[in-house]
Write an enzyme that holds these catalytic residues in place. Structure first.
Site, mmCIF file in Angstrom:
data_model
loop_
_atom_site.group_PDB
_atom_site.id
_atom_site.type_symbol
_atom_site.label_atom_id
_atom_site.label_comp_id
_atom_site.label_asym_id
_atom_site.label_seq_id
_atom_site.Cartn_x
_atom_site.Cartn_y
_atom_site.Cartn_z
ATOM 1 N N HIS A 321 -25.768 -15.421 76.544
ATOM 2 C CA HIS A 321 -25.633 -14.571 77.715
ATOM 3 C C HIS A 321 -24.230 -14.751 78.288
ATOM 4 O O HIS A 321 -23.574 -15.759 78.037
ATOM 5 C CB HIS A 321 -26.650 -14.969 78.793
ATOM 6 N N CYS A 364 -22.975 -8.786 76.117
ATOM 7 C CA CYS A 364 -22.577 -7.568 76.815
ATOM 8 C C CYS A 364 -21.225 -7.767 77.485
ATOM 9 O O CYS A 364 -20.765 -8.874 77.688
ATOM 10 C CB CYS A 364 -23.614 -7.189 77.872
#
Length: 483
Positions: A321, A364
């Site tokens: 993450h 991301c």
């Protein structure tokens, strides 16, 4: 005084191998007999000053030397220049002071492995004294002894070429390019009547930009020169493939801004694919799973200080993450991406200087979902069960050469990961590496194919699309041979 202080600072950052390379490239200007007394960088710089080769007002030769040995950190930080500036400068006729012959030998030295060096020493057993072929002798030492014995010279490459044919035929190509440049020199002398000093300057530059020389030459020869060089990739193992795979965030209750980080289901599928393909490409796999931020720092520091001298490349795959400019440890603490990449610059990891450093990041770069436009396709089978990997924005790649950074998606957008099949990006990357490397395709060609494949996928629940983005400062073609 300022120039002297600068030389002192530079000398403190030089290793024994650096000094040996600088001395070797300067042999046409500082005789070997004088060089033998030089055992540390300060004495070398003093010798250059005594010969009026460098001064406070003339640092051109100093810049060229550090450019030639790929110490871009010194060139940029201490000499106020850059790779691009040096390439422009050395295209000017007569500007280069390192002879084409000397630079040819240095390039060969850089591409000869430890095992190949042993072969050269064995084959030269009858030509050179045994005392000069001991285990401490480098290829530079061998070249120097060959010159002393008269079996190697600017116009005497027969023995060297024969040795390279036996040890590694790829080395012969560099010698042939040098010989071809000498032919070009003779052609220029005959057709244009230019002075030998100007020609020598142009010839020296052709070791950097060979296509800029014989533009009117035959198409076959011109095509040979316009081809990019390829990074050396012959060591076994090729290098380390470091995989940082963070999966279990919920177990430790990691939170960011009051929100719990979810487990990254499917990341183990990605890690397995990376292990498989880079093992086939002869990399030593080092996988670390579920690391805290501090543990990530410690692992990276370990490989930063490892000796990569006998390896040709370094690969790091980051699966976690993240948010703007960072990745998370499983404890929810931040690790700046910049610290990970810059740990392996030539200045911070000298044994990787001049060698490709490759980073792949699956995460991301924002919250936005890229919307697709309607296009006609033959067929498409999509997995609607996909997840995203938080927010990560990475706007940093080291300005130093020889880096490749493969990002899963464009700035500000999410990237997708299937809990059962792994991420779109990593799965496509591994598939194309496995299929294309045996065909000899270079990494940028492969990443273009990955862009095409991933861009065609669709998150059917949100009509979301994804577009990977590679950034690089590579100077040569990067090819991973399977043999």
């Amino acid at each position: 005084m300022e120039f002297s202080r600068r030389l002192f600072v530079i000398s403190e950052s030089l290793a024994t191998d650096d000094l040996a390379a600088l001395k070797f490239l300067s042999l046409e200007h500082i005789p070997l007999r004088k060089q033998e007394a030089i055992q540390e960088p300060k004495a070398f710089f003093q010798a250059l000053q005594e010969k009026a080769l460098i001064s406070d007002s003339d640092q051109a030769f100093l810049k060229e030397l550090f450019y030639r040995i790929n110490r871009m950190d010194i060139l940029v930080c201490h000499l106020g220049s850059s790779r691009e500036e040096m390439e422009r400068e050395l295209q000017i006729p007569g500007r280069a002071k390192v002879s084409p012959f000397r630079y040819l030998l240095f390039q060969l030295f850089e591409n000869i492995t430890t095992e190949e060096l042993k072969c050269f020493k064995f084959l030269l057993g009858k030509e050179l004294p045994k005392s000069k072929l001991n285990t401490e002798s480098t290829m530079i030492d061998v070249f120097t002894e060959m010159e002393k014995k008269g079996i190697l010279g600017e116009d005497n490459l027969k023995v060297l070429k024969s040795l390279c044919e036996k040890v590694d035929k790829s080395l012969v190509k560099k010698i042939e390019e040098y010989e071809l440049s000498l032919c070009g020199q003779e052609e220029m002398l005959c057709t244009e009547g230019q002075s030998s000093s100007v020609i020598l300057g142009i010839t020296a530059d052709r070791t950097i930009r060979p296509a800029s020389f014989l533009a009117s030459d035959s198409p076959a020869r011109h095509q040979q020169y316009t081809q990019l060089e390829v990074y050396k990739m012959t060591s076994r193992p090729r290098g380390v493939c470091l995989i940082l795979n963070n999966h279990n965030f919920e177990r430790v209750g990691a939170e960011v801004a009051g929100h719990k980080l979810k487990d990254r289901k499917g990341t183990d599928v990605d890690a397995a694919a990376l292990r498989k393909v880079f093992s086939k490409l002869h990399f030593k796999i080092a996988e670390y799973k579920d690391l805290t931020a501090k543990e990530i720092h410690n692992v990276v520091k370990r490989y930063q200080h490892e000796d990569h001298k006998d390896r040709d490349c370094f690969v790091c795959c980051i699966l976690s993450h993240g948010k703007k400019g960072i990745i998370y440890g499983v404890d929810g603490q931040e690790v700046p991406i910049q610290e990970l990449t810059t740990s392996f610059t030539g200045q911070n990891c000298h044994s990787l200087a001049g060698k490709p450093k490759v980073f792949f990041v699956q995460a991301c770069q924002g919250d936005a979902r890229q919307q697709g436009v309607v296009i006609e396709v033959d067929s498409a089978e999509q997995d609607s069960s996909v997840e995203t990997d938080g927010r990560l924005h990475l706007d940093f790649i080291p300005s130093e050469a020889d880096f490749l950074l493969g990002m899963a998606t464009l700035q500000d957008y999410v990237s997708y990961r299937s809990p059962s099949h792994g991420s779109w990006y990593i799965q496509s990357l591994c598939q194309h590496l496995e299929e294309s490397c045996p065909r000899g395709e270079d990494i940028l060609t492969i990443l273009t194919a990955v862009n095409e494949e991933v861009s065609r996928k669709l998150d059917t629940q949100n009509a979301g699309k994804q577009m990977p983005q590679p950034s690089f400062t590579l100077r040569k073609k990067l090819i991973f041979p399977v043999n």
